[in-house]
Design a protein around this motif. Sequence first.
Motif, PDB file in Angstrom:
ATOM      1  N   SER A 160     -88.120  32.369   5.625  1.00 42.31           N
ATOM      2  CA  SER A 160     -86.776  32.899   5.473  1.00 42.31           C
ATOM      3  C   SER A 160     -86.878  34.403   5.266  1.00 42.31           C
ATOM      4  O   SER A 160     -87.973  34.943   5.067  1.00 42.31           O
ATOM      5  CB  SER A 160     -86.087  32.251   4.273  1.00 42.31           C
ATOM      6  OG  SER A 160     -86.759  32.632   3.070  1.00 42.31           O
ATOM      7  N   GLN A 214     -74.300  23.060  13.493  1.00 44.26           N
ATOM      8  CA  GLN A 214     -75.647  23.449  13.907  1.00 44.26           C
ATOM      9  C   GLN A 214     -75.761  23.499  15.431  1.00 44.26           C
ATOM     10  O   GLN A 214     -76.444  24.371  15.986  1.00 44.26           O
ATOM     11  CB  GLN A 214     -76.658  22.476  13.310  1.00 44.26           C
ATOM     12  CG  GLN A 214     -76.677  22.537  11.781  1.00 44.26           C
ATOM     13  CD  GLN A 214     -77.454  21.400  11.137  1.00 44.26           C
ATOM     14  OE1 GLN A 214     -77.878  20.461  11.809  1.00 44.26           O
ATOM     15  NE2 GLN A 214     -77.623  21.470   9.829  1.00 44.26           N
ATOM     16  N   CYS A 236     -81.213  26.487  13.244  1.00 40.81           N
ATOM     17  CA  CYS A 236     -80.880  25.448  12.266  1.00 40.81           C
ATOM     18  C   CYS A 236     -80.832  24.089  12.948  1.00 40.81           C
ATOM     19  O   CYS A 236     -80.875  23.984  14.176  1.00 40.81           O
ATOM     20  CB  CYS A 236     -79.539  25.770  11.584  1.00 40.81           C
ATOM     21  SG  CYS A 236     -78.163  25.923  12.731  1.00 40.81           S
ATOM     22  N   ASP A 248     -73.002  23.606   9.198  1.00 45.23           N
ATOM     23  CA  ASP A 248     -73.989  24.194   8.296  1.00 45.23           C
ATOM     24  C   ASP A 248     -73.238  25.082   7.304  1.00 45.23           C
ATOM     25  O   ASP A 248     -72.599  26.064   7.707  1.00 45.23           O
ATOM     26  CB  ASP A 248     -75.004  25.013   9.096  1.00 45.23           C
ATOM     27  CG  ASP A 248     -76.184  25.456   8.254  1.00 45.23           C
ATOM     28  OD1 ASP A 248     -75.953  26.029   7.182  1.00 45.23           O
ATOM     29  OD2 ASP A 248     -77.339  25.252   8.687  1.00 45.23           O
ATOM     30  N   LYS A 249     -73.312  24.756   6.028  1.00 50.61           N
ATOM     31  CA  LYS A 249     -72.545  25.490   5.019  1.00 50.61           C
ATOM     32  C   LYS A 249     -72.962  26.951   4.906  1.00 50.61           C
ATOM     33  O   LYS A 249     -72.186  27.790   4.439  1.00 50.61           O
ATOM     34  CB  LYS A 249     -72.666  24.795   3.654  1.00 50.61           C
ATOM     35  CG  LYS A 249     -74.085  24.739   3.102  1.00 50.61           C
ATOM     36  CD  LYS A 249     -74.123  24.013   1.773  1.00 50.61           C
ATOM     37  CE  LYS A 249     -75.559  23.971   1.211  1.00 50.61           C
ATOM     38  NZ  LYS A 249     -75.613  23.255  -0.086  1.00 50.61           N
ATOM     39  N   ASN A 250     -74.169  27.264   5.337  1.00 50.14           N
ATOM     40  CA  ASN A 250     -74.643  28.645   5.235  1.00 50.14           C
ATOM     41  C   ASN A 250     -74.058  29.554   6.306  1.00 50.14           C
ATOM     42  O   ASN A 250     -73.965  30.772   6.121  1.00 50.14           O
ATOM     43  CB  ASN A 250     -76.170  28.688   5.325  1.00 50.14           C
ATOM     44  CG  ASN A 250     -76.839  28.002   4.153  1.00 50.14           C
ATOM     45  OD1 ASN A 250     -76.424  28.169   3.013  1.00 50.14           O
ATOM     46  ND2 ASN A 250     -77.867  27.216   4.439  1.00 50.14           N
ATOM     47  N   ILE A 251     -73.650  28.965   7.439  1.00 49.98           N
ATOM     48  CA  ILE A 251     -73.128  29.793   8.532  1.00 49.98           C
ATOM     49  C   ILE A 251     -71.689  29.455   8.900  1.00 49.98           C
ATOM     50  O   ILE A 251     -71.048  30.200   9.642  1.00 49.98           O
ATOM     51  CB  ILE A 251     -74.022  29.662   9.784  1.00 49.98           C
ATOM     52  CG1 ILE A 251     -74.161  28.196  10.219  1.00 49.98           C
ATOM     53  CG2 ILE A 251     -75.389  30.272   9.536  1.00 49.98           C
ATOM     54  CD1 ILE A 251     -74.991  28.009  11.480  1.00 49.98           C
TER      55      ILE A 251
END
Length: 323
Positions: free
Chosen positions: A290, A162, A316, A155-158
Amino acid sequence: MAYKRSVYIEARNRLSERRKNAEQEQLARHSLAVMKCPEILDIESEMASYGASVVKAVGMGGDAKEYVLNLSVKSLQAQDKLKALLRQNGFPEDYLQVKYSCPVCKDSGFDGERYCKCHMSLIREVAREEISKNAPLEKCTFESFKVRYYPDLVDKNIGISQKEQMQSVFEFCQSYANGFTLKNKSLFMTGLTGLGKTHLSLAIAGTVIDKGYNVHYESAQNLMDKLEREHFGRSGSDASYKEEILECDLLIIDDLGCEFQTQFTKAELYNIINTRYLRSLPTIINTNLSVKELEQTYHPRVASRIMGNYVLLMFCGNDIRQS
């Protein structure tokens, strides 16, 4: 640390019902046995007379000990005679005894001055049933939560996969529940629908209930509906629902953001969050919103309280209900 009053009352009612049923069943067995062998009544009368004589012996002074011992011997002989009579007529020796569900407390609920284990088990059962009326508590356990359903995609956000993220969330929730005390932090579970927020919330609820804590679990919609009915005098209940959710050991609000939002509901949400924070009582909120959407949907004070005092758990992956 205590369950709510209605749970104790229901548990006591069930114990009373168990005891009454056991005694009624004994009376039915006794009637059947006496119809087949009326001599039972003579032996029971004999045994009763021995018991009455023991009571009278209290004022006999020094002669009482030998007298009571003699009565005890006769009483045991009568009991043996009754057992033999029952066997001869095809009944088990204990046929005339009351068959309580719990032989320790005889369905009184107390072992001496303490709650019997059966009583505590029944209290937990009732507490779980309260939540199960509106949520699948028994199906949503830590054992039934499967991390393998989450993808290995990073996951690019974390910055991690996932599956790794959800393994971390799962382990945190399990540790949170197993070590629960009133000093636990509040939790804010956020992520898209179908990622296990409700499942892990209920798994925590079940574990915490079994530890003896009062857990109140409610969807945001039901919670606000009940508060509104109580506020405007339409609840038809003497108990204060609002105080119940403000005072319970752990409050879990499911699906925040799906309720019909008004100034009343937003004000009530802030009051709940703020009051429980001031009382140092843990709360778990799960939502599809969110952090940014939370700030846009509710009063900034709500978002501030949550983001400043809750542990943020990011869910996620893909909708595991489709797996």
